[in-house]
Write a protein that holds these residues in place. Structure first.
Motif, PDB file in Angstrom:
ATOM      1  N   GLU A  36       0.816  -1.202   0.000  1.00 33.96           N
ATOM      2  CA  GLU A  36       0.000   0.000   0.000  1.00 33.96           C
ATOM      3  C   GLU A  36       0.859   1.266   0.000  1.00 33.96           C
ATOM      4  N   ILE A  37       0.358   2.297  -0.682  1.00 31.17           N
ATOM      5  CA  ILE A  37       1.017   3.600  -0.664  1.00 31.17           C
ATOM      6  C   ILE A  37       0.684   4.324   0.636  1.00 31.17           C
ATOM      7  N   LYS A  38       1.670   4.964   1.189  1.00 34.85           N
ATOM      8  CA  LYS A  38       1.485   5.724   2.436  1.00 34.85           C
ATOM      9  C   LYS A  38       0.501   6.866   2.227  1.00 34.85           C
ATOM     10  N   PRO A  39      -0.536   6.985   3.067  1.00 33.93           N
ATOM     11  CA  PRO A  39      -1.470   8.117   2.931  1.00 33.93           C
ATOM     12  C   PRO A  39      -0.796   9.425   3.350  1.00 33.93           C
ATOM     13  N   ILE A  40      -1.233  10.528   2.750  1.00 29.95           N
ATOM     14  CA  ILE A  40      -0.689  11.832   3.134  1.00 29.95           C
ATOM     15  C   ILE A  40      -1.832  12.802   3.424  1.00 29.95           C
ATOM     16  N   SER A  41      -1.505  13.840   4.146  1.00 28.36           N
ATOM     17  CA  SER A  41      -2.421  14.948   4.397  1.00 28.36           C
ATOM     18  C   SER A  41      -1.741  16.211   3.904  1.00 28.36           C
ATOM     19  N   VAL A  42      -2.195  16.710   2.742  1.00 34.12           N
ATOM     20  CA  VAL A  42      -1.535  17.861   2.127  1.00 34.12           C
ATOM     21  C   VAL A  42      -1.594  19.047   3.068  1.00 34.12           C
ATOM     22  N   GLY A  43      -0.443  19.658   3.270  1.00 32.18           N
ATOM     23  CA  GLY A  43      -0.305  20.757   4.219  1.00 32.18           C
ATOM     24  C   GLY A  43       0.438  20.323   5.455  1.00 32.18           C
ATOM     25  N   ASN A  44       0.280  19.034   5.791  1.00 28.21           N
ATOM     26  CA  ASN A  44       0.989  18.481   6.945  1.00 28.21           C
ATOM     27  C   ASN A  44       1.990  17.400   6.541  1.00 28.21           C
TER      28      ASN A  44
END
Length: 545
Positions: A36-44
């Protein structure tokens, strides 16, 4: 050959895994990296900028392909075909080839704009970069598919966007709306590519997929994906890069493209403090191969699919290898795994292809060029192969044919059965019998198992090429002269003004053939076809030495 025979003699060389993944692709199923690809939170999110490769990204030869003035006027030019494009319209030109449309989605043309912005500080160049990127994001949603979401175009675009971002980071970081949009688009393509690997094709396409995933995993600090993809990437490196340093598809152009990719991956890993010696061990032999095939010549030698307006310049590759890895090229005259041999005397250089077609399971870029040669005098091409011109074009079969190369065929039969755009059915085999620096002797067995032995000898100012059929069959060989040469045909010879004199044995006839040293541009060259049963000979005596 019947269509059934063509397909059988093409598919039977493929790996079972290729057939399996081709079926999966046809059924619309994914082909993933297995994690699985690591999830991200744009801005953080935490990002690691990819190592800058300025000598490659701002190579003057490369930048000259995309004049900034034309880009600012919304003109794009690929493969010698220029079009007006507003960026906010469908990213597809139905009257252009698939390769031209692919180039539209690669985004190589961003680098001249980045260079102009860095050099001048003029905001208009940055705004044009934004216009290009935002135009793509708006008009190419993932749901629409098409050329913009072909895995190969995704892989090249990701690499180019990551590189451009490294130069523009401070400016883009302050442009909050565009920054968020850009990072989201990068991430979406990263996720998509991870599930659409080209395991049905393999070769340079699969290499580009893995390369882009490594760079994205470094960028997004996705350690799990990085670890997984690096294992597969190193397996592919060990398979695709031959012991003598050449890329196994045996195109001098694709070799340079793959070498650039290797430099980028190795530099990015070093910059992230995770250098990989198993990858870096390939750099010196790859550098030597690129250097030896092109050093001090006006252009690349035209073997298999190859052109001079696609890969980065040799100078830029050598500079980056030196700057990043302290590597200096070594000139070599033989590449026995690839089958390339170089004969050199005074100002004459002869490069001969005496090798196999490349990997049997991957013959898409193959030409019928076994035993072919190119001659350079003082670095300029004199006797030439015809090149490539285009992939999706009516002339594609000619450019892959035997008579498009300075080589020989038996009973007017093609060496290999090249068909379609990227397919090869029955194929030739070739091996070097002897190489002593000034003399090369090699044997080609064509698709019908007929054998020809060719001897190429360069002594002083004279090149001699002799062909012999083991079974006294009809031989037919072609010799092509570069278009700019002035020619004078006499009864027993052909004079090339300022170069020397060619002589032939057997019956000869002159023809005009298309010649394309660059993709998308062609002109006519003079060719002599000579034929005789049993044996043939040709000589070129250089008069200017």
């Amino acid at each position: 050959m019947s269509i059934v025979s063509l397909y059988w003699n093409t598919v039977r060389y493929m790996k079972p895994s290729q057939v399996y993944y081709r079926v999966r692709k046809t059924l619309g199923m994914e082909c993933s990296i297995g994690c699985e690809i690591k999830p991200i939170s744009v801005g953080n999110e935490k990002l690691t900028l990819i190592a800058q490769m300025e000598k490659l990204d701002f190579d003057p030869v490369f930048l000259a392909r995309f004049p900034v003035e034309e880009l600012m006027q919304d003109h794009v030019c690929f493969l010698h075909q220029s079009r007006k494009f507003s960026w906010d319209e469908p990213w597809y030109f139905p009257d252009e080839t698939p390769l031209w449309n692919f180039n539209l989605h690669y985004f190589e043309y961003l680098f001249p704009l980045v260079e102009a912005y860095r050099r001048t500080g003029n905001r208009m160049y940055y705004e044009k970069i934004k216009t290009c990127v935002e135009g793509w994001i708006k008009n190419n949603p993932r749901s629409a598919g098409g050329n913009g979401w072909a895995p190969y175009t995704v892989a090249l675009r990701l690499t180019n966007w990551l590189s451009c971002f490294s130069y523009l980071y401070e400016t883009v970081r302050e442009d909050k709306v565009f920054y968020d949009r850009f990072i989201n688009a990068l991430y979406e393509q990263y996720v998509y590519l991870s599930g659409h690997l080209e395991k049905d094709l393999l070769g340079n396409h699969y290499f580009e997929d893995l390369k882009a995933l490594i760079l994205c995993a470094l960028f997004f600090q996705d350690e799990k994906v990085l670890s997984r993809v690096l294992l597969e990437f190193k397996k592919q490196c060990n398979e695709q890069i031959l012991p003598d340093g050449m890329h196994f598809e045996l195109s001098p152009m694709y070799h340079k493209i793959i070498f650039e990719g290797m430099l980028r991956v190795a530099a990015a890993l070093r910059a992230a403090n995770v250098p990989d010696l198993e990858i870096e061990k390939h750099l010196q032999p790859m550098l030597d191969a690129a250097y030896s095939m092109e050093y001090d010549l006006d252009r690349l030698p035209l073997f298999n699919d190859c052109g001079n307006n696609v890969a980065k310049s040799l100078e830029a590759l050598c500079e980056e290898a030196k700057n990043k890895f302290h590597l200096l090229p070594v000139f070599k005259k033989q590449f026995p795994n690839a089958g390339y041999y170089i004969l050199e005397e005074n100002d004459v250089r002869v490069i001969v292809d005496a090798g196999e077609i490349g990997p049997q399971y991957l013959a898409g870029h193959v030409h019928c060029d076994a035993l072919s040669f190119e001659v350079f005098f003082k670095g300029k091409p004199v006797l030439v192969n015809c090149g490539t011109y285009a992939y999706q074009d009516a002339l594609r079969p000619f450019f892959r044919s035997t008579l498009a190369h300075n080589t020989v065929r038996v009973d007017r039969r093609e060496q290999s059965s090249c068909w379609g755009t990227f397919r090869t059915a029955k194929r030739q085999r070739c091996r070097c019998l002897e190489f002593s620096g000034n003399l090369l002797k090699a044997e080609m067995t064509d698709q019908a198992n007929c054998k020809v032995i060719r001897t190429v000898e360069l002594r002083g100012s004279k090149l001699t090429v002799c062909d012999h059929s083991r079974s006294n069959q009809l031989l037919e060989a072609a010799v092509h002269v570069v278009p700019c040469a002035r020619l004078f045909e006499l009864e027993d010879s052909v004079q090339i003004e300022g170069i020397g004199t060619m002589t032939f044995s057997g019956e000869r006839k002159r023809e005009q053939m298309p010649y394309a040293p660059e993709y998308g541009a062609k002109k006519d060259c003079a060719a002599w076809i000579v034929s005789e049963k049993g044996s043939l000979s040709f000589s070129l005596t250089i008069a200017s030495i």
